[in-house]
Write a protein that holds these residues in place. Structure first.
Motif, PDB file in Angstrom:
ATOM      1  N   ILE A 160     -80.509 -11.978  83.706  1.00  0.00           N
ATOM      2  CA  ILE A 160     -82.007 -10.979  83.464  1.00  0.00           C
ATOM      3  C   ILE A 160     -82.567  -9.947  84.536  1.00  0.00           C
ATOM      4  CG2 ILE A 160     -84.044 -10.922  82.156  1.00  0.00           C
ATOM      5  CD1 ILE A 160     -82.969 -13.075  80.091  1.00  0.00           C
ATOM      6  N   TRP A 161     -82.256 -11.171  85.894  1.00  0.00           N
ATOM      7  CA  TRP A 161     -82.929 -10.711  86.504  1.00  0.00           C
ATOM      8  C   TRP A 161     -82.865  -9.892  87.898  1.00  0.00           C
ATOM      9  CZ3 TRP A 161     -87.644  -9.349  87.891  1.00  0.00           C
ATOM     10  CH2 TRP A 161     -89.191 -10.270  87.776  1.00  0.00           C
ATOM     11  N   THR A 198     -77.399 -20.077  79.865  1.00  0.00           N
ATOM     12  CA  THR A 198     -78.593 -21.129  79.957  1.00  0.00           C
ATOM     13  C   THR A 198     -79.497 -21.512  81.046  1.00  0.00           C
ATOM     14  OG1 THR A 198     -76.999 -22.918  80.691  1.00  0.00           O
ATOM     15  CG2 THR A 198     -77.546 -22.457  77.732  1.00  0.00           C
ATOM     16  N   GLN A 203     -81.954 -21.324  83.839  1.00  0.00           N
ATOM     17  CA  GLN A 203     -81.933 -20.749  85.111  1.00  0.00           C
ATOM     18  C   GLN A 203     -81.089 -20.018  85.239  1.00  0.00           C
ATOM     19  OE1 GLN A 203     -81.737 -22.847  89.869  1.00  0.00           O
ATOM     20  NE2 GLN A 203     -80.853 -23.884  88.177  1.00  0.00           N
ATOM     21  N   TYR A 204     -79.749 -19.682  84.783  1.00  0.00           N
ATOM     22  CA  TYR A 204     -78.554 -19.126  84.643  1.00  0.00           C
ATOM     23  C   TYR A 204     -78.544 -17.735  84.387  1.00  0.00           C
ATOM     24  CZ  TYR A 204     -76.477 -23.010  87.005  1.00  0.00           C
ATOM     25  OH  TYR A 204     -76.367 -24.658  87.452  1.00  0.00           O
ATOM     26  N   LEU A 205     -79.365 -18.084  82.754  1.00  0.00           N
ATOM     27  CA  LEU A 205     -79.687 -17.029  82.104  1.00  0.00           C
ATOM     28  C   LEU A 205     -80.687 -16.105  82.808  1.00  0.00           C
ATOM     29  CD1 LEU A 205     -79.243 -15.683  79.317  1.00  0.00           C
ATOM     30  CD2 LEU A 205     -81.283 -16.974  78.604  1.00  0.00           C
ATOM     31  N   ASP A 206     -81.893 -16.782  83.334  1.00  0.00           N
ATOM     32  CA  ASP A 206     -82.276 -15.976  83.696  1.00  0.00           C
ATOM     33  C   ASP A 206     -81.990 -14.773  85.063  1.00  0.00           C
ATOM     34  OD1 ASP A 206     -84.644 -17.028  82.540  1.00  0.00           O
ATOM     35  OD2 ASP A 206     -85.132 -18.736  84.128  1.00  0.00           O
ATOM     36  N   TRP A 207     -81.886 -15.891  86.062  1.00  0.00           N
ATOM     37  CA  TRP A 207     -80.683 -15.062  86.808  1.00  0.00           C
ATOM     38  C   TRP A 207     -79.827 -14.035  86.682  1.00  0.00           C
ATOM     39  CZ3 TRP A 207     -77.959 -19.536  90.367  1.00  0.00           C
ATOM     40  CH2 TRP A 207     -79.276 -19.928  91.086  1.00  0.00           C
ATOM     41  N   ARG A 243     -76.335 -11.536  91.603  1.00  0.00           N
ATOM     42  CA  ARG A 243     -76.781 -12.825  90.514  1.00  0.00           C
ATOM     43  C   ARG A 243     -74.792 -12.951  89.856  1.00  0.00           C
ATOM     44  NH1 ARG A 243     -81.495 -14.377  92.715  1.00  0.00           N
ATOM     45  NH2 ARG A 243     -82.752 -12.645  92.564  1.00  0.00           N
TER      46      ARG A 243
END
Lengths: 234, 232
Positions: free
Chosen positions: B20-21, B12, B14-18, B187
């Motif tokens: 993905i990045w 979810t 921020q962590y999902l963003d990490w 990540r």
């Protein structure tokens, strides 16, 4: 560069021993030798399981080999790092973690070599052994495997080289091997990273190049032994 | 007190963003190093085919260095060591342009090039000389013989090992975490240390790695089946 070597060769070779744990190149070699020797029986078991006619043996073994080969070693080391203490119920040091991860990782790759070796033997070998009245176990361990292992010698030496190279990942989990020792030296000196890491690269190169040359020599000898047509492996 | 396995907790915000990045960086690093490795690999193959012995030795030395030194050590040499040798202006430029990504790309690309040039060479060598002679004898020129007879067959032989190299390269990008490149493994560790959801974080990363690895393996197996040649 010579100065660095003169000041730090002992740390490079054996770490803090005898005033602390053994480390450095000695640990690298220990990890490689132990890693390969321990993974060997596991690899034979995996290869036999993959060639088994029982689905419940073949399936899981195939799954293990595919999963391990699909993952970067470093991922595997991290899994070991936090799963192993849970499994055996006590904390585990960096060296043990690395050794465990290496054994499973190497066994998966090695099992493919052994499997190819078994499949590469003429079918007549198994049939002849069976015709003599030998069961599965003597056929496998007295007729098939000795021939496979003999043919595998060059691959085994190459696999040993891979294991030596893979122990360098100890650096990431602070296991006390030669790459980690070099980073410690680098942290002390601060100003000569090229010399320190160049020296490290040279160390690995000397060790591994000697062994890959030995593997090539073995390969030629085996090819000659088979009375081959002079077909050189690429 | 049971441990509740809850992958949703790391997937979810921020962590999902990490994640993905991280995945995007892993893919970018794979592609960039692949292109570099391919380019240098082809150049090295052409150089070693020139009829001048010392070139062959140079390429052999290049290949041996990259085969006999751990990739991680090669990365460390590039990241910590090489900038020390660069002129100041260039060093400043590299440092201000994501030096870890650039230097990891160079290290991975150069190492791949060594393996790629070996694959290319053995592919070309495995085409029997008689093929070339036959092509010439039915009136093809050198270029025609190469482009209609030799290279199409050599490429078919080379594609499966090249796909295998791509798989290795993809997995090896994980080593770039050691110098702080924010790729998938790096990540994942970050998500782990922020959430303490170790199993979940690593399970997500493992599934991503496996999915891509299996896709590459399947491609390799497909190429192997489709392109198989019966020589001689």
């Amino acid at each position: 560069m010579l100065q660095i070597l003169e000041d730090n060769w002992l740390l490079f070779l054996i770490g803090q021993y005898p005033h602390g744990p053994i480390g450095g190149l000695a640990m690298t070699l220990f990890l490689a030798v132990a890693g390969l020797s321990l993974s060997f029986p596991v690899a034979i078991a995996l290869a036999l399981a993959r060639l088994s006619s029982h689905r419940w043996l073949r399936g899981p073994a195939t799954a293990v080999v595919y999963v391990v080969r699909g993952l970067p070693l470093i991922m595997f080391i991290f899994w070991t790092y936090f799963a192993l203490p849970l499994l055996i119920g006590r904390t585990v040091g960096g060296v043990e973690t690395l050794l465990f991860a290496l054994v499973v990782y190497e066994a998966s790759y090695l099992s493919e070599i052994i499997r190819a070796g078994i499949e590469g033997l003429p079918k007549g070998q198994t049939e002849a052994a069976k015709a003599l009245g030998l069961g599965y176990v003597p056929t496998t361990f007295k007729v098939i495997l000795p021939q496979v292992l003999h043919n595998m010698m060059p691959s085994l030496v190459s696999q040993f080289v891979s294991t030596i190279k893979e122990t360098s990942l100890g650096y990431v989990i602070s296991a006390n091997e030669v790459t980690f020792a070099a980073s410690q030296v680098n942290n002390q000196l601060m100003t000569q990273p090229f010399e320190v890491y160049g020296l490290l690269a040279l160390t690995y190169f000397t060790l591994c190049f000697t062994l890959t040359s030995a593997a090539r020599w073995l390969e030629r000898r085996l090819a000659a032994e088979r009375g081959g047509l002079g077909v050189q492996p690429a | 007190m049971g441990y509740v396995f809850d992958p949703a907790a790391v997937l979810t915000g921020q962590y999902l963003d990490w994640f993905i990045w991280g995945l995007a960086t892993t893919i970018a690093l794979t592609l960039a190093a692949w292109l570099l490795g391919m380019t240098i690999g082809i150049i090295l193959t052409l150089v070693r085919m020139l009829p001048f012995r010392p070139f062959e030795w140079l390429v052999a030395g290049y290949v041996e260095y990259h085969r006999n030194v751990p990739l991680l050590v090669q990365i460390l040499v590039w990241y910590f060591g090489v900038p020390q040798l660069l002129p100041r202006a260039l060093r400043m430029w590299v440092n201000s342009h994501h030096s870890e990504f650039l230097l990891a790309m160079v290290a991975l690309g150069l190492a791949s090039a060594a393996y790629i040039t070996e694959d290319l060479r053995s592919g070309i060598r495995s085409i029997p000389k008689t093929q070339y002679e036959a092509a010439r004898s039915i009136g093809f020129s050198y270029l025609q013989a190469m482009s209609y007879v030799i290279l199409p067959q050599a490429l078919r032989i080379v594609i499966p090992p090249l796909i295998n190299q791509t798989l290795l390269l993809f997995k090896n990008t994980s080593l770039a975490m050691a110098i702080g490149v924010g790729e998938l493994t790096y990540r994942t560790r970050e998500v782990d240390s922020y959430t303490f959801k170790t199993f979940e974080a690593f399970a997500v990363a493992t599934i991503i790695y496996l999915a891509i690895s299996f896709a590459i393996m399947a491609l390799g197996a497909f190429a192997d089946r489709r392109l198989k040649l019966e020589l001689r």
